[in-house]
Design a protein around this motif. Sequence first.
Motif, PDB file in Angstrom:
ATOM      1  N   ASP A  92       0.812  -1.224   0.000  1.00  0.00           N
ATOM      2  CA  ASP A  92       0.000   0.000   0.000  1.00  0.00           C
ATOM      3  C   ASP A  92       0.844   1.272   0.000  1.00  0.00           C
ATOM      4  O   ASP A  92       0.313   2.365  -0.150  1.00  0.00           O
ATOM      5  N   GLY A  93       2.145   1.134   0.234  1.00  0.00           N
ATOM      6  CA  GLY A  93       3.025   2.303   0.292  1.00  0.00           C
ATOM      7  C   GLY A  93       3.237   2.831   1.701  1.00  0.00           C
ATOM      8  O   GLY A  93       4.045   3.711   1.934  1.00  0.00           O
ATOM      9  N   TRP A  94       2.539   2.286   2.655  1.00  0.00           N
ATOM     10  CA  TRP A  94       2.661   2.666   4.063  1.00  0.00           C
ATOM     11  C   TRP A  94       2.063   1.562   4.920  1.00  0.00           C
ATOM     12  O   TRP A  94       1.316   0.721   4.436  1.00  0.00           O
ATOM     13  N   SER A  95       2.415   1.565   6.187  1.00  0.00           N
ATOM     14  CA  SER A  95       1.853   0.616   7.133  1.00  0.00           C
ATOM     15  C   SER A  95       1.343   1.370   8.350  1.00  0.00           C
ATOM     16  O   SER A  95       1.943   2.369   8.773  1.00  0.00           O
ATOM     17  N   ASN A  96       0.234   0.895   8.900  1.00  0.00           N
ATOM     18  CA  ASN A  96      -0.323   1.531  10.098  1.00  0.00           C
ATOM     19  C   ASN A  96       0.535   1.252  11.315  1.00  0.00           C
ATOM     20  O   ASN A  96       1.021   0.143  11.514  1.00  0.00           O
ATOM     21  N   LEU A  97       0.702   2.274  12.136  1.00  0.00           N
ATOM     22  CA  LEU A  97       1.322   2.157  13.445  1.00  0.00           C
ATOM     23  C   LEU A  97       0.173   2.137  14.446  1.00  0.00           C
ATOM     24  O   LEU A  97      -0.678   3.025  14.430  1.00  0.00           O
ATOM     25  N   ARG A  98       0.118   1.111  15.286  1.00  0.00           N
ATOM     26  CA  ARG A  98      -1.017   0.923  16.191  1.00  0.00           C
ATOM     27  C   ARG A  98      -0.619   1.053  17.659  1.00  0.00           C
ATOM     28  O   ARG A  98       0.512   0.765  18.025  1.00  0.00           O
ATOM     29  N   ARG A  99      -1.575   1.451  18.470  1.00  0.00           N
ATOM     30  CA  ARG A  99      -1.344   1.627  19.910  1.00  0.00           C
ATOM     31  C   ARG A  99      -1.061   0.296  20.608  1.00  0.00           C
ATOM     32  O   ARG A  99      -0.294   0.221  21.544  1.00  0.00           O
ATOM     33  N   SER A 100      -1.691  -0.762  20.143  1.00  0.00           N
ATOM     34  CA  SER A 100      -1.506  -2.106  20.675  1.00  0.00           C
ATOM     35  C   SER A 100      -1.673  -3.073  19.507  1.00  0.00           C
ATOM     36  O   SER A 100      -2.143  -2.664  18.439  1.00  0.00           O
ATOM     37  N   PRO A 101      -1.305  -4.342  19.661  1.00  0.00           N
ATOM     38  CA  PRO A 101      -1.481  -5.289  18.550  1.00  0.00           C
ATOM     39  C   PRO A 101      -2.933  -5.313  18.072  1.00  0.00           C
ATOM     40  O   PRO A 101      -3.846  -5.634  18.834  1.00  0.00           O
ATOM     41  N   GLY A 102      -3.175  -4.917  16.819  1.00  0.00           N
ATOM     42  CA  GLY A 102      -4.521  -4.869  16.261  1.00  0.00           C
ATOM     43  C   GLY A 102      -5.371  -3.732  16.777  1.00  0.00           C
ATOM     44  O   GLY A 102      -6.551  -3.640  16.449  1.00  0.00           O
ATOM     45  N   GLY A 103      -4.785  -2.831  17.577  1.00  0.00           N
ATOM     46  CA  GLY A 103      -5.536  -1.749  18.215  1.00  0.00           C
ATOM     47  C   GLY A 103      -5.698  -0.513  17.350  1.00  0.00           C
ATOM     48  O   GLY A 103      -5.548  -0.555  16.123  1.00  0.00           O
ATOM     49  N   ASP A 104      -6.006   0.604  18.010  1.00  0.00           N
ATOM     50  CA  ASP A 104      -6.238   1.871  17.321  1.00  0.00           C
ATOM     51  C   ASP A 104      -5.017   2.307  16.530  1.00  0.00           C
ATOM     52  O   ASP A 104      -3.878   2.155  16.989  1.00  0.00           O
ATOM     53  N   ILE A 105      -5.251   2.897  15.361  1.00  0.00           N
ATOM     54  CA  ILE A 105      -4.174   3.428  14.525  1.00  0.00           C
ATOM     55  C   ILE A 105      -3.741   4.774  15.093  1.00  0.00           C
ATOM     56  O   ILE A 105      -4.571   5.658  15.318  1.00  0.00           O
ATOM     57  N   ILE A 106      -2.431   4.909  15.342  1.00  0.00           N
ATOM     58  CA  ILE A 106      -1.899   6.161  15.888  1.00  0.00           C
ATOM     59  C   ILE A 106      -0.982   6.879  14.903  1.00  0.00           C
ATOM     60  O   ILE A 106      -0.511   7.977  15.175  1.00  0.00           O
ATOM     61  N   GLY A 107      -0.723   6.258  13.759  1.00  0.00           N
ATOM     62  CA  GLY A 107       0.115   6.886  12.747  1.00  0.00           C
ATOM     63  C   GLY A 107       0.373   5.939  11.599  1.00  0.00           C
ATOM     64  O   GLY A 107      -0.185   4.841  11.538  1.00  0.00           O
ATOM     65  N   ARG A 108       1.229   6.377  10.695  1.00  0.00           N
ATOM     66  CA  ARG A 108       1.637   5.576   9.542  1.00  0.00           C
ATOM     67  C   ARG A 108       3.141   5.688   9.380  1.00  0.00           C
ATOM     68  O   ARG A 108       3.723   6.724   9.681  1.00  0.00           O
ATOM     69  N   VAL A 109       3.725   4.621   8.855  1.00  0.00           N
ATOM     70  CA  VAL A 109       5.134   4.644   8.483  1.00  0.00           C
ATOM     71  C   VAL A 109       5.194   4.283   7.003  1.00  0.00           C
ATOM     72  O   VAL A 109       4.648   3.260   6.583  1.00  0.00           O
ATOM     73  N   THR A 110       5.812   5.126   6.213  1.00  0.00           N
ATOM     74  CA  THR A 110       5.920   4.930   4.774  1.00  0.00           C
ATOM     75  C   THR A 110       6.804   3.734   4.456  1.00  0.00           C
ATOM     76  O   THR A 110       7.805   3.497   5.141  1.00  0.00           O
ATOM     77  N   SER A 111       6.447   2.987   3.397  1.00  0.00           N
ATOM     78  CA  SER A 111       7.319   1.890   2.946  1.00  0.00           C
ATOM     79  C   SER A 111       8.715   2.445   2.701  1.00  0.00           C
ATOM     80  O   SER A 111       8.872   3.520   2.130  1.00  0.00           O
ATOM     81  N   GLY A 112       9.695   1.716   3.171  1.00  0.00           N
ATOM     82  CA  GLY A 112      11.082   2.166   3.109  1.00  0.00           C
ATOM     83  C   GLY A 112      11.520   2.863   4.382  1.00  0.00           C
ATOM     84  O   GLY A 112      12.712   3.049   4.618  1.00  0.00           O
ATOM     85  N   GLY A 113      10.551   3.259   5.217  1.00  0.00           N
ATOM     86  CA  GLY A 113      10.877   3.883   6.494  1.00  0.00           C
ATOM     87  C   GLY A 113      11.466   2.867   7.456  1.00  0.00           C
ATOM     88  O   GLY A 113      11.143   1.681   7.392  1.00  0.00           O
TER      89      GLY A 113
END
Length: 148
Positions: A92-113
Amino acid sequence: MLTLGFSATPTLAQSLTCARVRDPDGWVNVRDLSSGQVVGRLNNNTHLAYRSVTSDGFAILVSALNRGVHQSRLETVPNRYCNVFWTVQDPDGWSNLRRSPGGDIIGRVTSGGRVLRIGGGEDWAQVITSDGTFGYIHNSRLQGMSTW
């Protein structure tokens, strides 16, 4: 794009110290070194890398230069126990950063990051981003970059 401010090189790896958390409470606080506020927690046996120690005894985490753990709560271990950098690889070009495993999304990290993996399990990795944010990324979205 979240990326660490330096690359994983043999010279860098030689200047880092690999340690694991060892505290009677079973965990240690991670502090913002400017304000002193607690910004996260690392459990015992979490492996991490640090580059230097402040005058008041805080080991500065490799992943974020303004985050630290008190050196008295760390035990130095051989470098082979530290996976320093992991690269996000997501179609997708980015991956979700989550508060806990499978939890709320708190940010994104771009592919290659790049992120520092500090723990996790079979499905999820606990990571620290370059801005010092603690979160979880699914293991299927991470590719090992440098083990020393």
